[in-house]
Structure formats: structure tokens, C-alpha cells
Design an enzyme around this catalytic site. Structure first.
Site, mmCIF file in Angstrom:
data_model
loop_
_atom_site.group_PDB
_atom_site.id
_atom_site.type_symbol
_atom_site.label_atom_id
_atom_site.label_comp_id
_atom_site.label_asym_id
_atom_site.label_seq_id
_atom_site.Cartn_x
_atom_site.Cartn_y
_atom_site.Cartn_z
ATOM 1 N N GLY A 26 0.799 -1.216 0.000
ATOM 2 C CA GLY A 26 0.000 0.000 0.000
ATOM 3 C C GLY A 26 0.829 1.263 0.000
ATOM 4 O O GLY A 26 0.333 2.334 0.345
ATOM 5 N N GLU A 28 3.420 4.406 -1.462
ATOM 6 C CA GLU A 28 3.213 5.470 -2.451
ATOM 7 C C GLU A 28 3.640 5.049 -3.849
ATOM 8 O O GLU A 28 3.210 5.632 -4.841
ATOM 9 C CB GLU A 28 3.993 6.723 -2.032
ATOM 10 N N ASP A 29 4.544 4.019 -3.940
ATOM 11 C CA ASP A 29 5.073 3.673 -5.257
ATOM 12 C C ASP A 29 4.011 3.108 -6.188
ATOM 13 O O ASP A 29 4.177 3.089 -7.398
ATOM 14 C CB ASP A 29 6.261 2.716 -5.141
ATOM 15 N N THR A 30 2.913 2.583 -5.637
ATOM 16 C CA THR A 30 1.820 2.145 -6.507
ATOM 17 C C THR A 30 0.780 3.222 -6.685
ATOM 18 O O THR A 30 -0.182 3.049 -7.438
ATOM 19 C CB THR A 30 1.130 0.904 -5.908
ATOM 20 N N GLU A 86 2.982 -13.144 2.918
ATOM 21 C CA GLU A 86 1.825 -13.471 2.092
ATOM 22 C C GLU A 86 2.260 -14.087 0.763
ATOM 23 O O GLU A 86 1.659 -15.051 0.263
ATOM 24 C CB GLU A 86 1.016 -12.202 1.839
#
Length: 1019
Positions: A26, A28-30, A86
């Protein structure tokens, strides 16, 4: 760091099965926009989605319940421990549950993920420094990242103010493409499917993940090959980039444009394109090879029956990308062998599975209804576990009354169900060779349950080339061969074959084969036979004997196969066809075969339980006869003259109690493989010529109570592998000369030779027998057999000497008084008389005398290039023949045995202490066995043979067997490499080695003993 909020599609619940699971960081790069845009687009496409930013209480169940997991790898993905854990779970589920994983490389290169490099790798290193994971955790993360980075995915460049809708659209299309892979309908009642699917999946797992795996599902028609192929297609199909199921290839191949259409379908299914069109088979091969080689594909080819089909559609493993799997269903095993394909044999359903499947179709429930259980068992037994038959008959009998079931069962006993027959007949029609069809029909009518070799010989006599023909039938799933080499056939295939014959003509006499008792009886009674009849079988019970006229056979000019049980023919036998190859007549009713019944083409004569006293009054020349079985002929007194039967391979005369004479011409049967004389209690001896049967493999004499001995000439039977003669009282030593013997049952001992021979050796050396002068001098048996034999030797007495006066001895005795208890030695020379041997002999003598009072036993050690020494405890020594340099090579061998003599033996026994000597070459698997007498009389040529049998690197053992009361302390072998000395050795000061501490003489006699002169006795 992963987000903490949850976004799920409306109405979704955690218990639902999500189609897609989104895993991402989650950070900032996405820019949050890409996951959100992707999520929204998937939802709009009607796909249920779950994002991984839901709270941790969800555990991994949503991942496992999903069909596809989309992983968005970004710069900071590896900075989250949650993401890495995960990811580890996702990859575990991918391996275990065939989960589809679609990676998106957002602003990173796949290699950055694989090798943890650049910004992605820096984020990973920052996490490691921050949390200090264990070595195990770190190793798992690295392995998981490397595996995930290697999966083919979508690369999305990360530029500011860039429209990412095109990449999102591509992802959605990929997901839709994967989810649009329709599963195939398997079966309304897939009984037994799961177990067989798991067996096949296990076969796949035995290969490396990057292998291109080809597996063929092989079995008879209607056994469920297609059902299993569909089930596997559904089970593992989503783990592949693309998949294709080509059905009914055999049928489509012969249709117009069918071949090219199949190629185009395969291309379209795998490459998802209709722009490229294949116009010819040959160009299609090139197109498929070029387009498929980068695809991890699952391809199922259903119902293949020609090699050309495989060549055109799947070519070779090189046509496909790593990890691809090709599944082929066929009735022809040969096709799978030719492409080097793993083979899965489809087994019929077991009784429980058969009853369940039948019940679903007949009663629409898992088990039979009340009052129908016995009927159902009869149908299940008739069906023989064949799913096709269970489905067809179950559906046909659904909702019918008991009376109708009875009628159907009665009809099935006479006529097979047409729907089933039509399906099975495909395999028969697929036989391109007319002779193979003839073989199948012959087996279905006459030879089920019979020995394959027996039937092969008969059908070869008919000119059918049955060796290859029967093999082809096995490969086509039409015939089976069990562990006992018996021919088998599914009952429904048998009935299909017989139905083919019934359809030849409504008139019984015009059918090629008659096997049904009622039909054969009618033809013989009414003289209905015609030239069409090639085989006839009429089997009656003892209580229902019948007689017919020989004239009934007049028109059966092509009759090849004749089987009669408890049938009497009256009249002249000249009316019976001269084309007979097989005559099987149980209870043959006459005292001898009539002269008019001359059958020069016969291959097998089986006249069990006959009334024969004599086979022929005058010998008949039957050059093609290979098998003669006259078992249980209680009045048969003598065998025929075998000089007229030159091709006999099997002679079976079991339980002929009146048989007293075996014709001496039996020695002429140079092709005889089996001679069975079991329970011939009237036989008192065997003709000496019988031992000349050099081709004989098996000799059975069990129950021959009056045959007491076998001759020493049995050693001439050098092909004999099995001897069964448990009642023989005197067993010849020549048995040990039989080079190929594999099984023995003699004198109360039975089993493998290395178990039986040691026991026999003990009985041979008992005082009651004293057969030692006849011990063989050479045995070519496997060395392991004689190794066990020597280990078990026990000789409870001393053998008197039989040596003629004046003959040179091989012993260095030195015995003055019979009560001497000195250590004594025996020297055996094999090779020329030489200066080295005499010197060595003196060294041995002096070595023992020098230690007379010290309690030691010392023997000469190496003195190369003259000799090399190998020594061992007791009566044996093992060694490896060493390599030698220069011009020297092995000239001879001297064997020295140091022993303590018996305290109560007389002087006459001094020359007969050794019973035998054995030289075993494990490398060459040869064994030489010599008695004392043979050792004393070895010729120069024989000694050269012994020496030449020893070559550099050979593993050799020498063992000596001594008589009762002798204790062998040491054995040494000296390999002699030179015959003379360039410089004289000082024999009084030999180089010696202490082998062990041994009492040289009893203390009370030491004072009276002096060093005695010893002379070296040699051969």
C-alpha cells in the site's frame, strides 16, 4: 507497508469463493491509483475480487479459495514483511493447489524481483536491517521472490502523469481469458474417477517442473480413458498459460479437411488467435512448432489411433514450452512406445465401483433396489468392470420389471448388446492386417486361458506370424497376457469376436468357426459342414459322451483347428481334413492312431486321457509336430519312435502309469525343450540316449518312484535349467557340472542351486555314500553358487588314498609318526617346475621350522619379480590379481595350506588329507573344482588354462576342503612371475611375515622332536 482498510465487491462474503485475489503493497510507489483502477475494472467485468488490505484476521483462506492471485510487485513491495509472508503462502498454494499466479511488475523489472536488485533489492535490504529475520525466514523469502519473479507476467512502466488504463485493460483481458477456460463435462456419475486422476497427477509430479511431459492413457474401448482425460484437464488446466482439448481425433482425421481443422483448433486454443491460418498438414507442423514452443500448455489428444496424428499435432517435446503437458488417449500402446511416452494403463472398475456405477444408471441411486440385488450382481459380473457396459445396460434396464431383467440376462448369455459391440468393434476394425484379425478370432473362440507360446506355435503353423500378431493385439488392448503367460480377453471382447463370426452367415455350416456346443453338435449330426469351417470345438462332459460319423467332416476341407472332448468318431478317419494344425482330443477313444488319420501338417497333438496303448502301429513322419501331450493315458505302454518326429519341442507324458519304455530314439530330438514324465510309475530307467538331449531345458521326473538314479552323463545336458526329480535316490555328482541350472528338486532338496547343492554335498560326503572319486573337476556354475557350496562343506571322515605307487605327490608332508601334532603344510604347484618353486618350497619349510618353539606360524612374503603373496585365515584366501610391469607375466601359482593333522589317523591317510580345491574367479564368473586325484594328474595344457584364466584386476578366491580331523590354520597363494633367479637367494634366511600365533607342537612332545628335513612335492 500494506494498507489496513478493506475493499470487497458488493455482496461478497468471506465464505464465498473469490475469482481474483489482489496482493500489493500500500505504499506510495503504486500511487494507490493502479490497484484501485485494476480492482474497479475487474469488478466492472463481472469478476469478484478481494484485495489483500483486509485485516489480518482473514488468514490465508481467501487466497486458497481464489482461482487467480494477482501480485503487484513495486519498488517498496519487499519492504513489507506482511507482503513477503503473504507471497510465501501464495507460492505454496500455487505448488499445492494449482493456484494461478499473475505477476504485474509495476515500475520494476522481473529480474529485479528474481535477484533482489536496484530499488527493489534496496527495499529488501532495508527490511532485513530493520527486523533482523532468521536465516530460515530470509532463505524462504529469497527463494519465493526468485520463483515469483520468474513467472511470466505483465510489465507496467511507472511514469508520472501516465495513463495506465491500457495496462489495466490488458490485465483484465488476461484474467478473463484464464477464467473463460471452460471446464469439460466429465460424467454425471464419476465413480472411480478421482482415484485414477490422482494416480496420473502423481505420474506428472515425478517429472521436473520444467520438463515437457507426455503421458498416454491406454486401454480397451469403453474403459473410461476419455472420462479420465477430461477430469485431468479440468483439474490441472488452470495452472497452464493455455490449454486445448482435441476430441475424437480418430473420427475427425478421416473427414474432409479434418486434419488441418485439428491443427487450426490447437493453434487457436493455445495462441488465442484466429489471424494465422494453417492450410496444409506440412506447413501446419512448422507453424505449430514455431508458435507453441514458448507456451506452457496443456494439450489433450483424445482417441488417437495413428502415428501420423501425433506427428502432425504434437510432433515432439521441442514444440512446447517448459512445463507443458501432453495427454494422449489411445487403444494402441504401440503409438505411445514409438514417441517415448509414459503409459498409464486404465484399469477396469472393481466390483464395488462397478455396482455403484451400474446402480446410478439402473436405479438412479447408489445401490440396487430391493429384489434386484442378485440380478445386478449378474450384470456387473457380465460387464467385467467395463464402464461402457455398466452405463449402457444400466440405462437399458432402468424402470423395468423383474421379468424383463430375466429376459435381458438370458439374451446376453447368447447375444451381446449391439451398442456395446459396436463400440468395441472399433479396435478390431482398426487392425490393418487380415492375419491379425484371424488370430483374434481364433483366440476368442478357442485359445483363451492357454499358454501364449503354445498358441503361438499352433498359429505360426497356420502361417499367421503369431509372434508379432499377438503382440499387436496386446498393444491394441484386444488381448491380455497374465503373469503365467496365459492369453486373456475381456468377456465382452470375446463376445464381440464371436458375434463377428455369427454375422458371417445365418447358416451354421458356413461360419468360419464353431465353438458353441449346440452349433457344433448340430453341424456334426446333420452333416452341415462346408469348406468355410476352419475351426471346430465340441466339449462334452464324461457323462454326456456322444458319437458321430467321420463322414460329417468330408466337406470341411480347410479345417485347421479341432478340439473334441469325450467324443467318439466312427468310420474311416480319412474324411478328416489334412489341413489340421491343432488336434486336441480329450478322451481319444481308440488303442492307437489309425493309419488313415495321417496329419503331416500337425503342430500340436493333445490326446490327454486317451485309450492309447500304442501311439502308432507304424511310425509316421510328422516333420512339423512340435508338441506331443499324451498325459493321463493310463494304458499307454511305450512312446512312439521319435526318429520320425524330428521337430518335437515339448513331450508331455504325465501320469501314464503303464508306460515302461521310452524309445531310445529320444536322443535324436535335438530341439526338445521340455520332457515331463511326472507320475510315470511304470518307468524303471531312462535310456542312456536321453542324456544326449543338449537342448533340453526342463526335465520332470517327480513321482517316478522306480527310477532310482540318474547317470553321470547328465552333464551333457548343458542347456538344462530345471530338474525336478525329488524321488531319485542316487544323485550324480555330475549335477555340479550343469552350467545353466536354475532350479533343482532332488533327493528331498528343492530350490535354487546355491541352496540345494551344499545340502547335496553334505549327503555325498556321508560315510554311507563315499562318492568322492566322482567329484567333478570343472564346474562352470556361477561363482556365488559354489561359494555357498564350499562354505557348507562338512566331511566327517578321512578318505583313503587311491594314489598309485611311484606317482609324484603334491604334498610337503614331513610326517614321521602317526601321533605327530606338528603344524604341517601342503604345497600345490600349478605351472612348470622351476627354480623359484623349489626356493619357495624351502622358504615355507624353514619358516615353519624356525617358529617351532615360538608358537608362531610364519610364511614367506612378497619377493617380486619372483612371486607375490596373498594370505588368509583358515582354508581360503581372496585376492585381486595385481597389474605387473615390464616383460613379466604370470607363469604359475603355488598354494600353501598350513594345518594341524588329526591325532588318530594312520599313516595311510597322510596322502589324502585334501578333498578338493576350488579356484573361483568372481570377475569372470567361472569356477574350477579339482579333487585330489585330479590335482595329481593335471596335464600341462590344463595348468595353462588355469593360469590364463587369471588376469590383472580379476577378483579371485581359492578354497580348500580338508577331511575330518584336519584343522586348516592358514592358506597362502603365491603368484609366480619368474622361473629362475638371476642371483642366488639365501634360502636359510628367508624374508617372512608373522601371520598368526599357532601352537606348533604339544608341550609334552617338544623335547623329543627335532627339525625334520622336508622335501617339496609338486605337480
Amino acid at each position: 507497508m500494506a494498507a489496513t482498510g478493506a475493499l470487497t465487491s458488493s455482496g461478497d462474503h468471506l465464505s464465498n469463493k473469490y475469482r481474483v485475489f489482489l496482493s500489493f503493497s500500500g505504499g506510495e510507489d503504486t500511487q494507490e491509483s493502479f490497484p484501485s483502477l485494476l480492482y474497479s475494472s475487474l469488478r466492472k467485468a463481472g469478476i469478484s475480487v478481494l484485495k489483500d488490505d483486509i485485516s489480518s484476521e482473514l488468514s490465508q483462506s481467501p487466497i486458497k479459495a481464489s482461482i487467480i492471485v494477482i501480485i503487484i510487485f513495486s519498488h517498496h513491495y519487499a519492504s513489507s514483511r506482511r507482503c513477503l509472508d503473504e507471497l510465501t503462502k501464495i507460492m505454496e498454494f500455487r505448488r499445492s493447489y494449482h493456484l494461478v499466479v499473475l505477476p504485474i511488475f509495476y515500475g520494476v523489472d522481473p529480474s529485479d524481483v528474481c535477484y533482489q536488485e536496484f530499488s527493489f533489492g534496496q527495499a529488501f535490504q532495508d527490511l532485513i536491517q530493520k527486523i533482523s529475520p532468521t536465516e530460515d525466514e530470509l532463505s524462504k523469502w529469497r527463494t519465493t521472490l526468485s520463483e515469483a519473479g520468474g513467472i511470466c507476467g505483465i510489465v507496467v512502466p511507472n511514469f508520472e502523469a501516465r495513463d495506465e488504463s491500457e495496462e489495466v485493460k490488458e490485465v483484465v483481458e488476461n484474467v478473463l481469458d484464464i477464467l473463460d477456460k471452460k471446464d469439460l463435462f466429465v460424467a454425471a456419475h464419476p465413480v472411480g474417477v478421482d482415484d485414477r486422476v490422482q494416480e496420473m497427477i502423481t505420474m506428472f509430479q515425478n517429472h521436473q517442473s520444467k520438463d515437457v511431459v507426455m503421458v498416454g492413457i491406454w486401454g480397451m474401448g469403453g474403459v473410461g480413458k476419455t472420462t479420465i482425460a477430461k477430469a485431468i484437464y479440468n483439474e490441472i488446466g488452470r495452472t497452464f498459460e493455455s490449454r486445448s482439448y482435441l476430441s475424437k481425433i480418430r473420427k475427425a482425421w478421416d473427414q474432409e479437411e479434418g486434419q488441418v481443422r485439428l491443427q487450426n483448433q490447437l493453434l487457436s486454443d493455445i495462441c488465442k488467435t484466429t489471424k494465422v491460418k494453417i492450410n496444409s498438414i506440412e506447413s501446419g507442423k512448422i507453424t505449430l512448432r514455431d508458435r507453441l514452443r514458448h507456451k506452457k500448455a496443456l494439450v489433450v489428444l483424445d482417441d488417437v489411433d495413428k502415428l501420423a496424428q501425433l506427428n502432425a499435432l504434437v510432433g515432439s517435446r521441442d514444440w512446447f514450452g517448459e512445463g507443458s503437458t501432453i495427454i494422449i488417449t489411445t487403444r494402441n500402446r504401440r503409438l505411445l512406445v514409438e514417441i517415448d511416452c509414459c503409459v498409464y494403463l486404465m484399469k477396469n472398475l472393481n466390483e464395488r465401483e462397478s455396482m455403484e456405477l451400474f446402480s446410478w444408471h439402473a436405479f438412479k441411486q447408489e445401490s440396487p433396489k430391493k429384489n434386484f440385488t442378485e440380478f445386478s450382481r449378474d450384470i456387473v459380473a457380465y460387464s467385467g468392470g467395463l464402464p461402457l457396459a455398466l452405463q449402457v445396460l444400466g440405462s437399458y434396464l432402468f424402470d423395468r420389471e423383474v421379468e424383463e431383467w430375466e429376459s435381458v440376462l438370458e439374451k446376453l448369455r447368447k447375444f451381446p448388446n449391439n451398442k456395446i459391440t459396436k463400440k468395441l468393434k472399433v479396435s478390431f476394425d482398426g487392425l490393418s492386417d487380415l492375419l491379425e484379425k484371424e488370430i483374434f478370432l481364433d483366440i476368442s473362440c478357442f485359445f483363451i486361458g492357454m499358454d501364449r507360446n503354445y498358441v503361438t506355435q499352433i498359429l505360426n503353423g497356420c502361417g499367421f506370424f503369431a509372434d508379432i500378431g499377438i503382440k499387436t493385439l496386446v498393444e491394441r488392448s484386444l488381448v491380455t497376457i497374465d503373469k503365467k503367460n496365459k492369453l486373456g480377453m475381456h468377456d465382452l471382447l470375446r463376445d464381440m469376436g464371436r458375434e463377428i463370426i455369427r454375422e458371417q452367415s445365418r447358416k451354421l455350416g458356413k461360419r468360419s468357426r464353431l465353438w458353441f456346443r449346440k452349433d457344433a453338435r448340430a453341424v456334426l449330426l446333420k452333416h452341415m459342414g462346408t469348406v468355410a469351417i476352419e475351426g471346430l470345438s465340441l466339449k462334452l462332459s464324461q457323462s454326456k459322451k456322444m458319437h458321430f460319423q467321420t463322414e460329417a467332416f468330408t466337406k470341411m476341407k480347410r479345417l485347421r483347428l479341432l478340439r473334441l472332448d469325450n467324443v467318439e468318431l466312427r468310420g474311416d478317419y480319412k474324411y478328416i481334413s489334412r489341413e489340421l494344425r491343432w488336434l486336441c482330443w480329450r478322451g481319444f477313444p481308440v488303442k492307437y492312431i489309425p493309419r488313415s488319420f495321417y496329419q503331416k501338417k500337425l503342430v500340436a497333438i493333445d490326446l490327454k486321457y486317451s485309450s492309447l496303448i500304442q501311439v502308432w502301429k507304424e511310425p509316421q513322419l510328422l516333420k512339423k509336430l512340435k508338441i506331443l501331450n499324451l498325459s493321463h493315458s493310463r494304458w499307454l505302454m511305450e512312446t512312439p519312435d521319435f526318429s520320425k518326429l524330428p521337430s518335437i519341442e515339448k513331450l508331455i507324458l504325465k501320469d501314464c502309469p503303464s508306460l515302461t519304455t521310452i524309445h531310445h530314439s529320444i536322443g535324436l530330438l535335438d530341439k526338445l525343450l521340455l520332457l515331463n514324465l511326472k507320475d510315470c510309475i511304470g518307468l524303471r530307467n531312462l535310456p542312456k540316449s536321453i542324456y544326449g538331449l543338449r537342448s533340453l531345458n526342463t526335465l520332470v521326473l517327480s513321482g517316478c518312484m522306480n527310477i532310482e538314479e540318474l547317470g553321470e552323463d547328465i552333464e551333457q545336458m548343458d542347456s538344462l535349467t530345471t530338474l525336478i526329480a525329488p524321488t531319485i535316490k542316487q544323485v550324480p555328482f555330475a549335477l555340479t557340472r550343469l552350467k545353466n541350472i536354475l532350479y533343482l528338486s532332488v533327493h528331498g532338496h528343492e530350490g535354487l542351486p546355491h541352496h540345494v547343492i551344499p545340502s547335496l554335498f553334505q549327503s555325498w560326503t556321508s560315510p554311507a555314500n563315499n562318492p568322492l572319486p566322482h567329484i567333478p573337476t570343472y564346474v562352470g556354475m556361477p561363482s556365488s553358487v559354489l561359494w555357498d557350496m564350499l562354505n557348507s562343506i562338512y566331511v566327517p571322515f578321512t578318505i583313503p588314498s587311491t594314489e598309485p605307487k611311484g606317482q609324484n605327490l603334491l604334498l610337503e608332508d614331513g610326517l614321521d609318526t602317526p601321533d605327530s601334532l606338528f603344524l604341517e603344510y601342503l604345497l600345490i604347484q600349478i605351472g612348470k617346475d622351476s627354480q623359484v618353486f623349489h626356493t619357495l618350497s624351502n622358504c615355507v619349510s624353514q619358516g615353519l621350522n624356525l617358529t617351532k618353539y615360538s608358537g608362531d606360524c610364519i610364511l614367506p612374503s612378497d619377493n617380486y619379480p619372483h612371486w607375490l603373496t596373498f594370505s588368509g585365515e583358515g582354508a581360503s584366501v581372496k585376492f585381486e590379481v595385481p597389474p605387473v610391469t615390464g616383460h613379466n607375466h604370470l607363469k604359475g601359482m603355488t598354494i600353501c595350506c598350513v594345518y594341524i593333522p588329526s591325532g588318530d589317523w594312520d599313516i595311510k591317510a597322510c596322502e589324502s588329507r585334501i578333498i578338493c580345491l576350488m579356484i573361483i574367479n568372481y570377475t569372470k564368473t567361472t569356477t574350477l573344482l579339482f579333487t585330489e586325484d585330479k590335482l595329481k594328474s593335471l596335464e600341462e595344457a590344463e595348468m595353462r588354462e588355469i593360469i590364463s584364466n587369471l588376469e590383472s584386476g580379476d577378483q579371485v578366491e581359492v578354497q580348500a576342503a580338508f577331511g575330518s580331523g584336519f584343522t586348516v590354520k592358514k592358506t597362502a597363494v603365491y603368484l609366480l612371475y619368474d622361473e629362475s633367479f638371476d642371483e642366488v637367494m639365501e634360502s636359510s634366511t628367508p624374508e617372512v611375515v608373522n601371520l598368526t600365533s599357532t601352537k606348533h607342537k604339544c608341550e609334552e612332545e617338544e623335547a623329543h622332536e627335532s627339525i625334520r628335513p622336508r622335501k617339496a612335492m609338486k605337480i
